[in-house]
Design a protein around this motif. Structure first.
Motif, PDB file in Angstrom:
ATOM      1  N   ASN A 348       0.896  -0.892  -0.045  1.00 39.23           N
ATOM      2  CA  ASN A 348      -0.136   0.103   0.004  1.00 39.23           C
ATOM      3  C   ASN A 348       0.965   1.471  -0.099  1.00 39.23           C
ATOM      4  O   ASN A 348       0.161   1.970  -1.015  1.00 39.23           O
ATOM      5  CB  ASN A 348      -0.329  -0.360   1.358  1.00 39.23           C
ATOM      6  CG  ASN A 348      -2.263  -1.141   1.211  1.00 39.23           C
ATOM      7  OD1 ASN A 348      -2.132  -1.368   0.010  1.00 39.23           O
ATOM      8  ND2 ASN A 348      -2.780  -1.134   1.839  1.00 39.23           N
ATOM      9  N   ALA A 349       1.898   1.468   1.329  1.00 40.26           N
ATOM     10  CA  ALA A 349       2.747   2.491   0.753  1.00 40.26           C
ATOM     11  C   ALA A 349       3.698   3.086  -0.066  1.00 40.26           C
ATOM     12  O   ALA A 349       3.292   3.704  -0.479  1.00 40.26           O
ATOM     13  CB  ALA A 349       3.773   2.566   2.055  1.00 40.26           C
ATOM     14  N   PHE A 352       0.779   3.968  -2.695  1.00 40.66           N
ATOM     15  CA  PHE A 352      -0.134   4.885  -2.276  1.00 40.66           C
ATOM     16  C   PHE A 352       0.856   6.438  -2.174  1.00 40.66           C
ATOM     17  O   PHE A 352       1.213   7.176  -1.353  1.00 40.66           O
ATOM     18  CB  PHE A 352      -1.213   5.610  -1.677  1.00 40.66           C
ATOM     19  CG  PHE A 352      -1.967   4.282  -1.822  1.00 40.66           C
ATOM     20  CD1 PHE A 352      -2.762   4.689  -2.486  1.00 40.66           C
ATOM     21  CD2 PHE A 352      -2.217   2.796  -1.117  1.00 40.66           C
ATOM     22  CE1 PHE A 352      -3.919   3.579  -3.165  1.00 40.66           C
ATOM     23  CE2 PHE A 352      -3.409   2.365  -1.368  1.00 40.66           C
ATOM     24  CZ  PHE A 352      -4.878   3.028  -2.223  1.00 40.66           C
ATOM     25  N   ILE A 379       0.276  10.455  -0.441  1.00 39.18           N
ATOM     26  CA  ILE A 379      -0.883  11.113  -0.537  1.00 39.18           C
ATOM     27  C   ILE A 379      -1.553  11.045   0.770  1.00 39.18           C
ATOM     28  O   ILE A 379      -2.182  12.113   1.006  1.00 39.18           O
ATOM     29  CB  ILE A 379      -1.493  10.107  -1.838  1.00 39.18           C
ATOM     30  CG1 ILE A 379      -2.977   9.189  -1.152  1.00 39.18           C
ATOM     31  CG2 ILE A 379      -1.269  10.353  -3.055  1.00 39.18           C
ATOM     32  CD1 ILE A 379      -3.152   8.222  -2.276  1.00 39.18           C
ATOM     33  N   LEU A 389     -11.477   2.485   6.666  1.00 40.77           N
ATOM     34  CA  LEU A 389     -10.931   1.582   5.439  1.00 40.77           C
ATOM     35  C   LEU A 389     -10.635  -0.189   5.997  1.00 40.77           C
ATOM     36  O   LEU A 389     -10.108  -0.656   5.203  1.00 40.77           O
ATOM     37  CB  LEU A 389      -9.360   2.427   5.626  1.00 40.77           C
ATOM     38  CG  LEU A 389      -9.473   3.626   4.695  1.00 40.77           C
ATOM     39  CD1 LEU A 389      -7.702   3.954   4.790  1.00 40.77           C
ATOM     40  CD2 LEU A 389     -10.406   3.144   3.599  1.00 40.77           C
ATOM     41  N   ARG A 395     -11.783   1.976   0.510  1.00 38.51           N
ATOM     42  CA  ARG A 395     -11.448   2.760   0.236  1.00 38.51           C
ATOM     43  C   ARG A 395     -11.640   4.458  -0.401  1.00 38.51           C
ATOM     44  O   ARG A 395     -12.458   4.486   0.290  1.00 38.51           O
ATOM     45  CB  ARG A 395     -11.136   2.016  -1.448  1.00 38.51           C
ATOM     46  CG  ARG A 395     -11.459   0.673  -2.115  1.00 38.51           C
ATOM     47  CD  ARG A 395     -10.694   0.051  -3.486  1.00 38.51           C
ATOM     48  NE  ARG A 395      -9.584   0.783  -3.344  1.00 38.51           N
ATOM     49  CZ  ARG A 395      -9.322   1.088  -4.544  1.00 38.51           C
ATOM     50  NH1 ARG A 395      -9.915   1.823  -5.418  1.00 38.51           N
ATOM     51  NH2 ARG A 395      -7.931   1.317  -4.644  1.00 38.51           N
ATOM     52  N   ALA A 399      -7.395   7.988  -3.217  1.00 37.37           N
ATOM     53  CA  ALA A 399      -7.028   6.342  -4.124  1.00 37.37           C
ATOM     54  C   ALA A 399      -7.368   6.328  -5.521  1.00 37.37           C
ATOM     55  O   ALA A 399      -8.988   6.274  -5.632  1.00 37.37           O
ATOM     56  CB  ALA A 399      -7.329   5.000  -3.186  1.00 37.37           C
ATOM     57  N   THR A 405      -8.453  -3.595  -4.476  1.00 40.32           N
ATOM     58  CA  THR A 405     -10.018  -4.077  -4.085  1.00 40.32           C
ATOM     59  C   THR A 405     -10.409  -3.616  -3.003  1.00 40.32           C
ATOM     60  O   THR A 405     -11.982  -3.855  -2.675  1.00 40.32           O
ATOM     61  CB  THR A 405      -9.826  -5.406  -3.652  1.00 40.32           C
ATOM     62  OG1 THR A 405      -8.588  -6.091  -2.752  1.00 40.32           O
ATOM     63  CG2 THR A 405      -9.516  -6.528  -5.508  1.00 40.32           C
ATOM     64  N   GLY A 406      -9.440  -3.090  -1.760  1.00 35.32           N
ATOM     65  CA  GLY A 406      -9.993  -2.971  -0.395  1.00 35.32           C
ATOM     66  C   GLY A 406      -9.980  -3.572   0.994  1.00 35.32           C
ATOM     67  O   GLY A 406     -11.072  -3.578   1.463  1.00 35.32           O
ATOM     68  N   LEU A 409      -6.516  -4.641   3.860  1.00 36.49           N
ATOM     69  CA  LEU A 409      -6.971  -4.013   5.354  1.00 36.49           C
ATOM     70  C   LEU A 409      -7.420  -4.300   6.672  1.00 36.49           C
ATOM     71  O   LEU A 409      -7.120  -4.767   7.606  1.00 36.49           O
ATOM     72  CB  LEU A 409      -7.159  -2.416   5.158  1.00 36.49           C
ATOM     73  CG  LEU A 409      -5.640  -1.972   4.904  1.00 36.49           C
ATOM     74  CD1 LEU A 409      -5.963  -0.468   4.626  1.00 36.49           C
ATOM     75  CD2 LEU A 409      -5.040  -1.766   5.471  1.00 36.49           C
ATOM     76  N   PHE A 435       1.048   3.316   9.523  1.00 36.28           N
ATOM     77  CA  PHE A 435       0.205   2.071   9.859  1.00 36.28           C
ATOM     78  C   PHE A 435       0.692   1.494  10.472  1.00 36.28           C
ATOM     79  O   PHE A 435       1.908   0.998  10.475  1.00 36.28           O
ATOM     80  CB  PHE A 435      -0.076   1.204   8.244  1.00 36.28           C
ATOM     81  CG  PHE A 435      -1.268   2.036   6.974  1.00 36.28           C
ATOM     82  CD1 PHE A 435      -0.853   2.584   6.744  1.00 36.28           C
ATOM     83  CD2 PHE A 435      -2.652   1.375   7.307  1.00 36.28           C
ATOM     84  CE1 PHE A 435      -2.105   3.637   6.241  1.00 36.28           C
ATOM     85  CE2 PHE A 435      -3.359   1.868   6.865  1.00 36.28           C
ATOM     86  CZ  PHE A 435      -3.642   2.444   6.080  1.00 36.28           C
TER      87      PHE A 435
HETATM   88  N1  LIG Z   1       0.209   3.849   3.046  1.00 34.61           N
HETATM   89  C1  LIG Z   1      -1.519   4.416   2.104  1.00 34.61           C
HETATM   90  N2  LIG Z   1      -1.506   5.415   1.709  1.00 34.61           N
HETATM   91  C2  LIG Z   1      -2.337   6.345   1.701  1.00 34.61           C
HETATM   92  N3  LIG Z   1      -3.940   5.439   1.806  1.00 34.61           N
HETATM   93  C3  LIG Z   1      -3.970   4.084   1.690  1.00 34.61           C
HETATM   94  C4  LIG Z   1      -2.467   3.783   2.502  1.00 34.61           C
HETATM   95  N4  LIG Z   1      -3.045   2.672   2.410  1.00 34.61           N
HETATM   96  C5  LIG Z   1      -3.982   2.561   2.373  1.00 34.61           C
HETATM   97  N5  LIG Z   1      -4.806   3.490   1.973  1.00 34.61           N
HETATM   98  C6  LIG Z   1      -5.904   3.545   2.000  1.00 34.61           C
HETATM   99  O1  LIG Z   1      -6.900   2.390   2.421  1.00 34.61           O
HETATM  100  C7  LIG Z   1      -7.796   1.205   1.004  1.00 34.61           C
HETATM  101  C8  LIG Z   1      -7.663   0.221   1.496  1.00 34.61           C
HETATM  102  O2  LIG Z   1      -6.679  -0.491   1.520  1.00 34.61           O
HETATM  103  P1  LIG Z   1      -6.439  -1.846   0.844  1.00 34.61           P
HETATM  104  O3  LIG Z   1      -7.521  -2.192   2.584  1.00 34.61           O
HETATM  105  O4  LIG Z   1      -5.200  -2.530   1.410  1.00 34.61           O
HETATM  106  O5  LIG Z   1      -7.052  -2.768  -0.019  1.00 34.61           O
HETATM  107  P2  LIG Z   1      -6.505  -1.988  -1.658  1.00 34.61           P
HETATM  108  O6  LIG Z   1      -4.221  -2.405  -1.073  1.00 34.61           O
HETATM  109  O7  LIG Z   1      -6.955  -3.310  -2.430  1.00 34.61           O
HETATM  110  O8  LIG Z   1      -6.955  -0.517  -2.010  1.00 34.61           O
HETATM  111  C9  LIG Z   1      -6.456   1.624   0.312  1.00 34.61           C
HETATM  112  O9  LIG Z   1      -7.297   1.692  -1.406  1.00 34.61           O
HETATM  113  C10 LIG Z   1      -6.396   2.634   0.189  1.00 34.61           C
HETATM  114  O10 LIG Z   1      -7.328   4.743  -0.263  1.00 34.61           O
END
Ligand SMILES: Nc1ncnc2c1ncn2[C@@H]1O[C@H](COP(=O)(O)OP(=O)(O)O)[C@@H](O)[C@H]1O
Ligand SMILES: [Mg+2]
Length: 448
Positions: A348-349, A352, A379, A389, A395, A399, A405-406, A409, A435
């Motif tokens: 994720n890091a 994004f 971001i 989240l 999401r 994003a 897919t959300g 996490l 996180f």
């Molecule tokens: N490091 C991050 N920086 C910014 N937004 C994040 C970060 N990690 C997660 N997110 C937000 O959380 C949402 C859910 O993350 P996640 O459950 O991993 O689903 P995915 O990665 O499939 O979108 C992401 O779509 C994003 O909007």
């Protein structure tokens, strides 16, 4: 204010009002009776005097009468003064007439002469209105005090009774409220039985039936997701294998075809990632995830994830650093599952954060266990989205589309909580996010 308090208050007020009205009516009636009895007492006193007068006039000796009257004047404070007309002359009884008291006197001339045949024989009694009135007031005050005391006892009993009654009536509502709370918190199938056959009992039955239906629907959903995703995996695997095979062939593919196959492979991989995440969510929900805690090193797990992602981070123009702050206690967890959590946070890091940027993975002792933090300069996340989240398919609005897919996490949260740990995030829009998850040294026993 709860229904219980309201009900108790209304009942208590009703009882207090009824008691006050009854006490007031009682005091009014008793006061009238008191007045009557006072009048009778005065009448009796006068009668006694008249009797004595008649007897003494018959015997023709006023001395006994004067003695008797002097005694009465001493013992009956309402008798202010008495005098006797004997042979044309007035004799004061017990000394001369004192000045009239405040409130005045009621003069009663008792003519006893006619009965005794002694014309001119008279007795005059002066009754103190103040003494009579004061005695009346004293007795009335005692009456009011008694009525108040009894009323207070009745009201206290009423309060107790109201509280008990309100508690009994609302106890069943509270049982339903608590069951609804449990259902809302996800304990589907919760039943509530409050007994009886009234509206509240019917409401309880309705809630129990609804809860049972929800449980069935939830089971159906879980089974559906599990079987659909399971069925999708084999054909997906076959597609990927076929495409890889076709790409591996050197000849017979022009650039266009190769590009198409690359795109198919990329999409198949994304779909497989989604299907795998769904399947794992379903397994966690059904308590069927392979969970095998053993002695493991969180620092090692996190560092492996960092090493794995190093090429991808470099490609994206990001500096990916691993930091270990202090010796970690010996811990037990499932390293594969925890690696999955760290993988999701680091991916994720990277996803994004636009290069150039920096991502730090930090491991440190925390509480009885350890924590792992993934900090990026990406971001960021709008403040009102952060907590949401960790739910499936959530999401953040900022994003980029088609980046995920959300589910990552939500899975991470389930895995961390399965270990008895916790996960949280803090973020500043446009600045970056942190996180962090914590694991205790000793995890809970695997679910049977
Ligand atoms: N490091 C991050 N920086 C910014 N937004 C994040 C970060 N990690 C997660 N997110 C937000 O959380 C949402 C859910 O993350 P996640 O459950 O991993 O689903 P995915 O990665 O499939 O979108 C992401 O779509 C994003 O909007
Ligand atoms: Mg993710």
């Amino acid at each position: 204010m709860g229904i219980r308090s309201k009900l108790a208050l209304v009942l208590s007020l009703g009882i207090a009002a009824a008691t006050a009205a009854t006490a007031a009516a009682f005091v009014r009636l008793q006061t009238a009776a008191l007045r009557e009895s006072e009048a009778e007492k005065v009448q009796l006193l006068l009668e006694t005097i008249r009797q004595a007068g008649t007897e003494s006039s018959v015997s023709g000796d006023p001395l006994v009468l004067l003695d008797q009257l002097a005694f009465l004047r001493k013992t009956r404070p309402e008798l202010h003064h008495v005098r006797v007309l004997w042979k044309g002359e007035w004799h004061d009884v017990g000394g001369s007439r004192p000045p009239d008291p405040p409130g005045g006197v009621a003069l009663r001339a008792l003519d006893v002469a006619a009965a005794a045949g002694h014309p001119g024989f008279q007795i005059e009694a002066a009754l103190s209105s103040r003494v009579l009135e004061e005695r009346m007031l004293r007795e009335r005050a005692a009456l009011v005090e008694n009525a108040t005391r009894s009323g207070a006892v009745v009201v206290l009993c009423g309060l107790l009774f109201s509280a008990l009654l309100a508690g009994a009536l609302t106890g069943r509502l509270r049982a339903i409220e608590s069951a609804v709370g449990d259902i809302g918190a996800g304990k589907l199938g919760t039943a509530v039985d409050v007994g009886g056959s009234d509206e509240i009992a019917r409401l309880a039955r309705g809630v129990s039936e609804m809860s049972e239906k929800l449980k069935e629907l939830d089971e159906l959903k879980k089974t559906f997701v599990a079987s659909v995703t399971h069925e999708l995996r084999s054909p997906l695997g076959a597609i990927q294998a076929q495409v890889r095979q076709a790409l591996a062939k050197d000849e017979g593919l022009n650039d266009r075809a190769r590009q198409s196959l690359d795109r198919i492979l990329l999409n198949a991989e994304r779909l497989e990632h989604f299907v795998t995440s769904l399947l794992e969510m379903a397994k966690i929900e059904r308590g069927k995830l392979d969970y095998q805690p053993k002695a493991a090193d969180l620092g090692r797990v996190a560092e492996d994830v960092v090493l794995f992602f190093a090429p991808r981070a470099k490609e994206a123009g990001l500096e990916l650093v691993f930091e270990s702050n202090g010796a970690l206690p010996p811990m037990r967890f499932d390293p594969d599952l925890v690696a999955q959590v760290a993988t999701n946070l680091v991916s994720n890091a990277i996803k994004f954060t636009k290069g150039p940027g920096k991502i730090v993975v930090r491991v440190a002792p925390s509480g009885t266990g350890a924590s792992c933090e993934v900090q990026d300069s990406g971001i960021g996340i709008p403040a009102d989205s952060v907590a949401r989240l960790f739910r499936p398919f959530e999401r953040a609005p900022n994003a980029p589309r088609s980046t995920g897919t959300g589910l990552g996490l939500a899975l991470a949260k389930s895995i961390v909580e399965m270990h008895g740990g916790s996960i949280s995030a803090r973020s500043e829009l446009g600045q970056g996010s942190v996180f962090r998850f914590e694991l205790p040294a000793a995890p809970p026993a695997p679910a049977a």
